[in-house]
Enzyme design. Structure first.
Site, mmCIF file in Angstrom:
data_model
loop_
_atom_site.group_PDB
_atom_site.id
_atom_site.type_symbol
_atom_site.label_atom_id
_atom_site.label_comp_id
_atom_site.label_asym_id
_atom_site.label_seq_id
_atom_site.Cartn_x
_atom_site.Cartn_y
_atom_site.Cartn_z
ATOM 1 C CB ALA A 59 -24.166 -34.343 17.456
ATOM 2 C CG HIS A 64 -21.080 -29.444 12.709
ATOM 3 N ND1 HIS A 64 -21.953 -29.744 13.725
ATOM 4 C CD2 HIS A 64 -19.838 -29.689 13.195
ATOM 5 C CE1 HIS A 64 -21.278 -30.162 14.772
ATOM 6 N NE2 HIS A 64 -19.990 -30.133 14.497
ATOM 7 C CD GLN A 88 -11.087 -34.821 19.186
ATOM 8 O OE1 GLN A 88 -10.659 -35.146 18.075
ATOM 9 N NE2 GLN A 88 -11.831 -33.745 19.346
ATOM 10 C CB VAL A 203 -22.822 -20.694 13.234
ATOM 11 C CG1 VAL A 203 -24.338 -20.613 13.106
ATOM 12 C CG2 VAL A 203 -22.168 -20.619 11.864
ATOM 13 C CB SER A 212 -21.282 -26.364 21.205
ATOM 14 O OG SER A 212 -20.705 -27.517 21.783
ATOM 15 C CB SER A 213 -22.181 -31.563 19.436
ATOM 16 O OG SER A 213 -21.847 -31.317 18.090
HETATM 17 P P1 AMP Z 1 -16.813 -30.841 16.095
HETATM 18 O O1 AMP Z 1 -17.860 -31.715 15.496
HETATM 19 O O2 AMP Z 1 -17.232 -30.200 17.374
HETATM 20 O O3 AMP Z 1 -15.462 -31.512 16.147
HETATM 21 O O4 AMP Z 1 -16.635 -29.615 15.093
HETATM 22 C C1 AMP Z 1 -16.317 -29.829 13.742
HETATM 23 C C2 AMP Z 1 -15.978 -28.509 13.120
HETATM 24 O O5 AMP Z 1 -17.095 -27.637 13.226
HETATM 25 C C3 AMP Z 1 -14.799 -27.808 13.812
HETATM 26 O O6 AMP Z 1 -13.978 -27.204 12.818
HETATM 27 C C4 AMP Z 1 -15.485 -26.780 14.670
HETATM 28 O O7 AMP Z 1 -14.687 -25.650 14.938
HETATM 29 C C5 AMP Z 1 -16.672 -26.410 13.775
HETATM 30 N N1 AMP Z 1 -17.739 -25.813 14.567
HETATM 31 C C6 AMP Z 1 -18.346 -26.336 15.657
HETATM 32 N N2 AMP Z 1 -19.243 -25.466 16.159
HETATM 33 C C7 AMP Z 1 -19.195 -24.366 15.375
HETATM 34 C C8 AMP Z 1 -19.865 -23.104 15.382
HETATM 35 N N3 AMP Z 1 -20.779 -22.795 16.298
HETATM 36 N N4 AMP Z 1 -19.555 -22.211 14.427
HETATM 37 C C9 AMP Z 1 -18.618 -22.493 13.488
HETATM 38 N N5 AMP Z 1 -17.943 -23.663 13.435
HETATM 39 C C10 AMP Z 1 -18.225 -24.587 14.358
#
Ligand code: AMP
Length: 318
Positions: A59, A64, A88, A203, A212-213
C-alpha cells in the site's frame, strides 16, 4: 554484466518467478520465492554491487517511495519487498483488512526504477514447523511493544529473515517507526549482520500528518483530527527552540494539546532517550518524543527527534 533476467533462467527457476514489468529505462522483476530471490541477489553480491533493500508491507505511499529513492541514489540493484507479515499483528489487530494494493504498488516501483520486488506468500516465509524467533530484549517491551505485545518479535524475526534472504549492503527504514528502527539497528549490531541500517526522515502530508498506509482508514472528520499528533509534536519543537529543557513539562504540554481534540484518545505520550528508549526528565543527548494516539478506531504513531548540538542547543526535527 547485467542482473539475472528471465532469459538466464533454467526451467526450474523460470517457474519460480512470475513476471516482469518494463518501464522506459528498467525492468521490475517480481519474485515470489526465497530460492530465486537468493539467486538474484547473490549474483549482484558476487559482482561487487552495492545492493539496497527497502522492506515494506505494501500500500505504498510517498514515505515508502522516499526510501526507494534513497536506495536508488546509493545502490544498484535495488530490491523492495512487500510482505504483510502476519506475526507482527496481534489477534485483535488489522492483519486481514490491512490495505493491499499490489498492482498499483508494482507500477510505482517499476516507474521509480526498482530492479526486484520480493513478494513472498506467508507460507514461503513461515513454512509448517517454523519455530525460530528473534527478540531484542529491553527495547521491544516498551512503548509500541507494551501496547502491542509480541509485535516487535514478529518485526525483528521477519526483518532478519528478509535481510538473510536478500543480503543487501544497505537496508532502508523510515524514522516514522522510530522504535522499530532503533530495535533493528540493535539486532543488526548484536547479530553481526553485514547490512548497514539506514534510517530516513519522516515524509508528511502538506498538513503535517505523517504518511501511513493506515491513514486510508480515516474518514474525513478523523483525517482532520489526525493532524493533532503533528500539532502536539510541533508545539514541543517550538518550545524546545525557545529553550525548554524539562521533559516532564514538554510531555504535559503535548498531553494538554491532545486533549483539545475530542476524537483523539492518547495511548502514550513519552519523551525518551533515543538509545535506551527510557523516559527522561530533562533533555540530554539525543531524545525522541513519541506519540501513539487513537483517532476513532485508527491507531496512529508519530515522533519528534531531538538532537543535542555541540553548543548545548537542541535541534528538534519532525
Ligand atoms: P510499512 O509498510 O508500514 O511496514 O513501512 C515500511 C517502511 O516504510 C518502514 O521502514 C517505515 O518506517 C517506512 N515508512 C512508513 N511511513 C513512512 C513515512 N511517512 N516516512 C518515512 N518512512 C516511512
Amino acid at each position: 554484466m547485467g542482473f539475472p533476467s528471465c532469459a538466464d533462467r533454467t526451467p526450474q527457476a523460470e517457474a519460480c518467478a512470475t513476471r516482469t514489468i518494463p518501464n522506459h529505462a528498467n525492468t521490475l522483476e517480481i519474485i515470489h520465492t526465497i530460492e530465486w530471490m537468493k539467486l538474484a541477489t547473490r549474483q549482484a553480491k558476487a559482482e561487487g554491487r552495492c545492493a539496497g533493500f527497502v522492506p515494506t508491507m505494501g500500500a505504498l505511499h510517498d514515505g515508502h517511495m522516499a526510501l526507494v529513492r534513497a536506495a536508488l541514489s546509493e545502490c544498484r540493484p535495488v530490491i523492495a519487498s512487500i510482505f504483510v507479515n502476519p506475526t507482527q499483528f496481534g489477534p485483535s489487530e488489522d492483519f486481514q483488512k490491512y490495505p493491499r494494493a499490489f498492482e498499483a504498488d508494482c507500477k510505482k516501483l517499476a516507474d521509480a526504477g526498482v530492479d526486484y520486488l520480493f513478494a513472498p506468500e506467508p507460507a514461503e516465509i513461515y513454512p509448517p514447523g517454523f519455530r525460530t524467533w528473534v527478540n531484542v530484549e529491553g527495547l521491544s517491551e516498551r512503548l509500541e511493544g507494551r501496547a502491542r505485545p509480541g509485535h516487535f518479535r514478529g518485526v525483528t524475526t521477519v526483518v532478519l529473515k528478509l535481510l538473510e534472504i536478500v543480503q543487501p549492503q544497505k537496508a532502508f527504514f523510515g524514522r516514522k517507526d522510530a522504535q522499530q528502527a532503533r530495535i533493528i539497528r540493535q539486532m543488526a549490531r548484536d547479530l553481526h549482520l553485514d547490512s548497514e541500517i539506514v534510517v530516513c526522515p519522516i515524509v508528511r502530508e502538506a498538513d503535517g500528518l505523517a504518511m501511513s498506509s493506515r491513514n486510508t482508514y480515516l474518514n474525513p472528520q478523523e483525517r482532520r483530527a489526525a493532524t493533532i499528533l503533528f500539532r502536539a509534536l510541533d508545539a514541543a519543537r517550538a518550545s524546545i527552540a525557545s529553550g525548554e529543557r524539562d521533559a516532564l513539562r514538554l510531555m504535559a504540554a503535548m498531553r494538554e494539546m491532545l486533549r483539545t481534540e475530542k476524537l483523539a484518545e492518547p495511548d502514550y505520550v513519552e519523551l525518551v532517550d533515543a538509545d535506551t528508549l527510557e523516559q527522561v526528565t530533562r533533555l540530554r543527548g539525543d531524545c525522541l518524543a513519541l506519540l501513539a494516539v487513537r483517532i476513532g478506531a485508527v491507531r496512529l504513531i508519530d515522533n519528534l527527534l531531538i538532537e543535542e548540538q555541540p553548543d548545548e542547543k537542541f535541534l528538534a526535527t519532525l
